[in-house]
Enzyme design. Structure first.
Site, short mmCIF file in Angstrom:
data_model
loop_
_atom_site.label_atom_id
_atom_site.label_comp_id
_atom_site.label_asym_id
_atom_site.label_seq_id
_atom_site.Cartn_x
_atom_site.Cartn_y
_atom_site.Cartn_z
N HIS A 277 1.13 -0.91 0.39
CA HIS A 277 0.01 0.25 -0.17
C HIS A 277 0.65 1.20 -0.19
O HIS A 277 2.01 1.29 0.83
CB HIS A 277 -0.64 -0.05 1.33
N HIS B 151 3.29 -7.57 1.75
CA HIS B 151 2.59 -8.46 2.30
C HIS B 151 0.64 -9.25 1.69
O HIS B 151 0.69 -8.96 1.68
CB HIS B 151 1.51 -7.31 4.02
N ARG C 157 -1.40 -4.42 -6.25
CA ARG C 157 -0.88 -6.55 -6.41
C ARG C 157 0.37 -7.08 -6.97
O ARG C 157 0.65 -5.84 -7.46
CB ARG C 157 -1.64 -6.97 -6.99
#
Length: 315
Positions: free
Chosen positions: A97, A172, A192
Site C-alpha cells: 500500500h 504483505h 498487487r
C-alpha cells in the site's frame, strides 16, 4: 453531549479468496460463501456502516461524521479509520500500500494505507507474508521480473492472538485459513505484486500494479517480532499494540467488572470473543461477539462487565 454507544451494522464484501467463517465465527448473515470482508466500522465510499438504533438510526457513518462532529472532535475532514474482519479462506494476493503523500498524488486524493492485524483465528500451519528479502530496489525488481517469489517473500507462521503492524510500503499477504480483525486508515488502495496466476470467475487473471508497487515498497524490509506492554487491574487486562500518528490499537480482556473513565477521544470497540454488558448510569447495553460500536467523545464513566475480549482503536 450524546451519552450512549453508537452501534453499527457492517457491510460485507465478496472476494475471490473469501469463505463462510464470518457466519460461523460471528453469526453474521453473510451474502454468500465467498464473503471475504466485513467492513465493520467504515465511512469509506466503497462500503459505509449504518447506525443500528438510537437517535441517529439509519445514518451512514459518513453522514454522522459530517453532521455531528460534536461526537468526534476530530481535525480530519473524513472519518480516518476503517475496522474490518477478514476471512482468508484462500491466499490473498501479495500486495503493498502507498503512504498518504503517494496516494494523494496518484489516487485522486485518497488516504494512504497503514494497517494492522489481530489474528482472531488461524488453522494449524497458517502463515502470512510479511516483508521481503531484497537488499536493494534493483534486487527487488530483478526477483519480481524473474518470478523468484520463494527467494523474495518472507513467510511468518501465525496463531490466534498474534498482532502485526503493517505500515505503508510493506509487502504483505494473509495466507489461507486465517481470520483477522484489521484496523487501517480509511483507504481502499491496494497494489498487487503477485496473485499466484489465479483466474477470476470469468477466467481472467487479476490486474497487477507492479510499477506503482515497486515505487512504494520499502527496501530493505525484514520481519521483526515485537513485544507488547500489558497492564492489569480489577476486571480488565489491557494490551497496548501500537500508538502512532495513524491510530492507537489495544486489546481489552474483560474478566468481571471494570470501571472505565471517559475518554477525550472517540473510541472504536469491536467484541471479538465472549459476551457481557456496558453499563452507563441506569442504562445497560448487551454486548456479544461480533458487535461493533463507537463511544463518542467524553462518553462515561462506564463499566464493562462479563467475560469478553475487545479490540479498541482511536485516532
Amino acid at each position: 453531549m450524546n451519552q450512549q454507544p453508537i452501534f453499527l451494522k457492517p457491510v460485507f464484501q465478496e472476494r475471490i479468496w473469501g469463505g463462510s467463517k464470518l457466519a460461523e465465527l460471528f453469526n453474521y448473515e453473510i451474502p454468500n460463501t465467498k464473503t471475504g470482508e466485513c467492513w465493520a466500522v467504515s465511512a469509506h465510499p466503497n462500503g459505509q456502516s449504518v447506525v443500528k438504533d438510537g437517535p441517529y438510526q439509519g445514518l451512514t457513518l459518513g453522514e454522522l461524521w459530517s453532521s455531528h462532529q460534536e461526537l468526534f472532535h476530530s481535525k480530519s475532514p473524513v472519518f480516518p479509520l476503517l475496522t474490518k474482519i477478514l476471512d482468508a479462506s484462500d491466499d490473498l494476493s501479495v500486495q503493498v500500500h502507498p503512504n498518504d503523500q503517494y496516494a494523494g498524488e496518484h489516487e485522486n486524493g485518497e488516504l494512504g494505507k497503514t494497517e494492522c492485524w489481530y489474528i482472531v483465528d488461524a488453522e494449524p500451519g497458517a502463515e502470512i507474508i510479511y516483508g521481503h528479502e531484497a537488499n536493494s530496489k534493483e534486487q527487488l525488481v530483478k526477483w519480481i521480473e524473474e518470478g523468484n517469489w520463494e527467494g523474495l517473500l518472507t513467510k511468518v507462521p501465525v496463531q490466534a492472538g498474534d498482532f502485526f503492524y503493517v505500515p505503508s510500503g510493506t509487502i504483505h499477504a494473509l495466507g489461507r485459513g486465517i481470520v483477522v480483525l484489521e484496523t487501517q486508515q480509511s483507504s481502499d488502495t491496494t497494489y498487487r505484486v503477485y496473485d499466484y496466476d489465479r483466474k477470476d470467475k470469468d477466467g481472467n487473471t487479476r490486474e497487477l500494479h507492479l510499477e506503482k508497487a515497486i515505487e512504494v515498497t520499502t527496501v530493505p524490509q525484514s520481519y521483526k517480532q515485537e513485544t507488547y506492554d500489558t497492564f492489569s487491574r480489577e476486571g480488565i487486562t489491557i494490551t497496548s499494540f501500537v500508538s502512532n500518528e495513524f491510530f492507537t490499537v489495544q486489546k481489552w480482556d474483560v474478566h468481571g467488572a471494570a470501571s472505565l473513565e471517559a475518554s477525550t477521544k472517540y473510541t472504536i470497540c469491536s467484541v471479538i470473543e465472549g459476551q457481557g454488558q456496558l453499563l452507563l448510569g441506569d442504562h445497560q447495553y448487551a454486548l456479544s461477539k461480533g458487535d461493533h460500536f463507537i463511544l463518542p467523545v467524553s462518553f462515561g464513566p462506564y463499566v464493562l462487565s462479563g467475560t469478553m475480549t475487545l479490540i479498541i482503536s482511536s485516532e
